[in-house]
Write a protein that holds these residues in place. Sequence first.
Motif, PDB file in Angstrom:
ATOM      1  N   THR A  54       0.846  -1.191   0.000  1.00 52.67           N
ATOM      2  CA  THR A  54       0.000   0.000   0.000  1.00 52.67           C
ATOM      3  C   THR A  54       0.879   1.237   0.000  1.00 52.67           C
ATOM      4  O   THR A  54       1.998   1.201   0.512  1.00 52.67           O
ATOM      5  CB  THR A  54      -0.938   0.044   1.223  1.00 52.67           C
ATOM      6  OG1 THR A  54      -1.753   1.221   1.135  1.00 52.67           O
ATOM      7  CG2 THR A  54      -0.183   0.080   2.541  1.00 52.67           C
ATOM      8  N   HIS A  55       0.366   2.300  -0.588  1.00 55.44           N
ATOM      9  CA  HIS A  55       1.055   3.585  -0.519  1.00 55.44           C
ATOM     10  C   HIS A  55       0.230   4.568   0.297  1.00 55.44           C
ATOM     11  O   HIS A  55       0.468   5.764   0.263  1.00 55.44           O
ATOM     12  CB  HIS A  55       1.340   4.103  -1.934  1.00 55.44           C
ATOM     13  CG  HIS A  55       2.377   3.278  -2.647  1.00 55.44           C
ATOM     14  ND1 HIS A  55       2.076   2.066  -3.234  1.00 55.44           N
ATOM     15  CD2 HIS A  55       3.707   3.458  -2.822  1.00 55.44           C
ATOM     16  CE1 HIS A  55       3.184   1.549  -3.760  1.00 55.44           C
ATOM     17  NE2 HIS A  55       4.181   2.373  -3.527  1.00 55.44           N
ATOM     18  N   ASN A  56      -0.743   4.047   1.039  1.00 54.78           N
ATOM     19  CA  ASN A  56      -1.596   4.869   1.892  1.00 54.78           C
ATOM     20  C   ASN A  56      -1.070   4.768   3.325  1.00 54.78           C
ATOM     21  O   ASN A  56      -1.103   3.707   3.940  1.00 54.78           O
ATOM     22  CB  ASN A  56      -3.036   4.346   1.769  1.00 54.78           C
ATOM     23  CG  ASN A  56      -4.024   5.102   2.637  1.00 54.78           C
ATOM     24  OD1 ASN A  56      -3.761   5.391   3.794  1.00 54.78           O
ATOM     25  ND2 ASN A  56      -5.176   5.400   2.074  1.00 54.78           N
ATOM     26  N   ALA A  57      -0.580   5.892   3.868  1.00 55.12           N
ATOM     27  CA  ALA A  57       0.074   5.894   5.182  1.00 55.12           C
ATOM     28  C   ALA A  57      -0.895   5.492   6.298  1.00 55.12           C
ATOM     29  O   ALA A  57      -0.497   4.810   7.250  1.00 55.12           O
ATOM     30  CB  ALA A  57       0.660   7.275   5.464  1.00 55.12           C
ATOM     31  N   SER A  68       9.047  -8.193  -5.312  1.00 53.71           N
ATOM     32  CA  SER A  68       9.912  -8.246  -4.120  1.00 53.71           C
ATOM     33  C   SER A  68      10.453  -9.638  -3.836  1.00 53.71           C
ATOM     34  O   SER A  68      11.476  -9.792  -3.165  1.00 53.71           O
ATOM     35  CB  SER A  68       9.139  -7.771  -2.887  1.00 53.71           C
ATOM     36  OG  SER A  68       8.112  -8.708  -2.568  1.00 53.71           O
ATOM     37  N   SER A  76       7.244  -1.862   4.179  1.00 52.83           N
ATOM     38  CA  SER A  76       6.333  -1.122   3.297  1.00 52.83           C
ATOM     39  C   SER A  76       6.797  -1.206   1.850  1.00 52.83           C
ATOM     40  O   SER A  76       8.002  -1.261   1.568  1.00 52.83           O
ATOM     41  CB  SER A  76       6.217   0.332   3.740  1.00 52.83           C
ATOM     42  OG  SER A  76       7.396   1.024   3.407  1.00 52.83           O
ATOM     43  N   ALA A  77       5.835  -1.214   0.941  1.00 50.76           N
ATOM     44  CA  ALA A  77       6.153  -1.253  -0.491  1.00 50.76           C
ATOM     45  C   ALA A  77       6.984  -0.028  -0.864  1.00 50.76           C
ATOM     46  O   ALA A  77       7.891  -0.105  -1.697  1.00 50.76           O
ATOM     47  CB  ALA A  77       4.865  -1.295  -1.307  1.00 50.76           C
ATOM     48  N   GLY A  78       6.677   1.093  -0.210  1.00 52.73           N
ATOM     49  CA  GLY A  78       7.406   2.332  -0.477  1.00 52.73           C
ATOM     50  C   GLY A  78       8.883   2.202  -0.144  1.00 52.73           C
ATOM     51  O   GLY A  78       9.746   2.638  -0.912  1.00 52.73           O
ATOM     52  N   SER A  79       9.186   1.560   0.998  1.00 52.12           N
ATOM     53  CA  SER A  79      10.589   1.449   1.414  1.00 52.12           C
ATOM     54  C   SER A  79      11.389   0.549   0.480  1.00 52.12           C
ATOM     55  O   SER A  79      12.613   0.654   0.395  1.00 52.12           O
ATOM     56  CB  SER A  79      10.692   0.953   2.861  1.00 52.12           C
ATOM     57  OG  SER A  79      10.362  -0.424   2.921  1.00 52.12           O
ATOM     58  N   GLU A 102       3.622   1.205  -8.099  1.00 53.75           N
ATOM     59  CA  GLU A 102       2.196   1.092  -7.799  1.00 53.75           C
ATOM     60  C   GLU A 102       1.473   0.639  -9.060  1.00 53.75           C
ATOM     61  O   GLU A 102       1.372   1.408 -10.015  1.00 53.75           O
ATOM     62  CB  GLU A 102       1.665   2.476  -7.405  1.00 53.75           C
ATOM     63  CG  GLU A 102       1.216   2.577  -5.962  1.00 53.75           C
ATOM     64  CD  GLU A 102       0.687   3.954  -5.624  1.00 53.75           C
ATOM     65  OE1 GLU A 102      -0.505   4.066  -5.296  1.00 53.75           O
ATOM     66  OE2 GLU A 102       1.471   4.924  -5.712  1.00 53.75           O
ATOM     67  N   GLY A 132      10.737   0.561  -2.714  1.00 48.43           N
ATOM     68  CA  GLY A 132      10.642   1.230  -4.012  1.00 48.43           C
ATOM     69  C   GLY A 132       9.802   0.475  -5.022  1.00 48.43           C
ATOM     70  O   GLY A 132      10.020   0.573  -6.231  1.00 48.43           O
ATOM     71  N   LYS A 163      -2.728  -5.706  -6.556  1.00 44.31           N
ATOM     72  CA  LYS A 163      -1.676  -5.082  -5.741  1.00 44.31           C
ATOM     73  C   LYS A 163      -0.801  -6.119  -5.034  1.00 44.31           C
ATOM     74  O   LYS A 163       0.420  -5.992  -5.003  1.00 44.31           O
ATOM     75  CB  LYS A 163      -2.310  -4.125  -4.718  1.00 44.31           C
ATOM     76  CG  LYS A 163      -2.959  -2.907  -5.370  1.00 44.31           C
ATOM     77  CD  LYS A 163      -3.465  -1.888  -4.349  1.00 44.31           C
ATOM     78  CE  LYS A 163      -4.837  -2.228  -3.807  1.00 44.31           C
ATOM     79  NZ  LYS A 163      -5.445  -1.098  -3.045  1.00 44.31           N
TER      80      LYS A 163
END
Length: 202
Positions: free
Chosen positions: A7-10, A60, A29-32, A37, A34, A52
Amino acid sequence: GSLVIATHNAGKLKEIGALLEPHGLKCISAGSLGLPEPPETGRSFVENALIKARAAAEASGIVALADDSGLSVAALDGRPGVYTADWAERQWFEGEPGRDWYMAMGKVEGLLAERGPHVDRQAAFHCVLAIAWPDGEHAVYEGFAPGSLVWPPRGKLGFGYDPVFVPEGSDKTFAEIEPDRKHAISHRADAFAKLVAEQFPS
Ligand code: ITT
């Protein structure tokens, strides 16, 4: 073990972390990592959650968990549903940074108001959690929280539409109740209980 949270929703990431912690599961997190989306082209919560989770597991090489959720309003024939985030991000009060949440909730309220003062204010949050492994295996779990909408927004906790949603049996909005309590009754908690019972029984 560790799971990638796709997710990219905090707000979601925080809640999922809190729900996983008691089970000894660590979130990445997916963000960490990289991770990109993927476009959410599905027509249902299940389809989008799987898009997703599968994309994150593939990219990953780690088991991935995704959450697709939204608000269904009875008098709006279930809208915004899978388009809940779109309404928030694009179609309302575009270009006023920081106020988008208020605007999205206002769009729902505006459509309800058009239906007159006696409109049915029932709504429900839906959450689908999808878990996917790099080998392609996957499973989905659905959760639900019935309630009703209030206006104006109340409370500062939570995220998204929490300030306008009063869960059944309460007189406070999700944004006025402590996270521990939200985590006992929310759509996300409902889906989580099913996921944990099947995938991570203690
Ligand atoms: P990801 O796809 O990266 O996970 P997203 O915000 O785009 O993030 P969704 O497509 O699933 O996620 O959209 C969910 C929408 O529903 C979004 O606008 C949220 O604000 C709202 N929402 C979901 N769960 C909520 C909750 O517990 N409280 C308030 N709003 C919620």
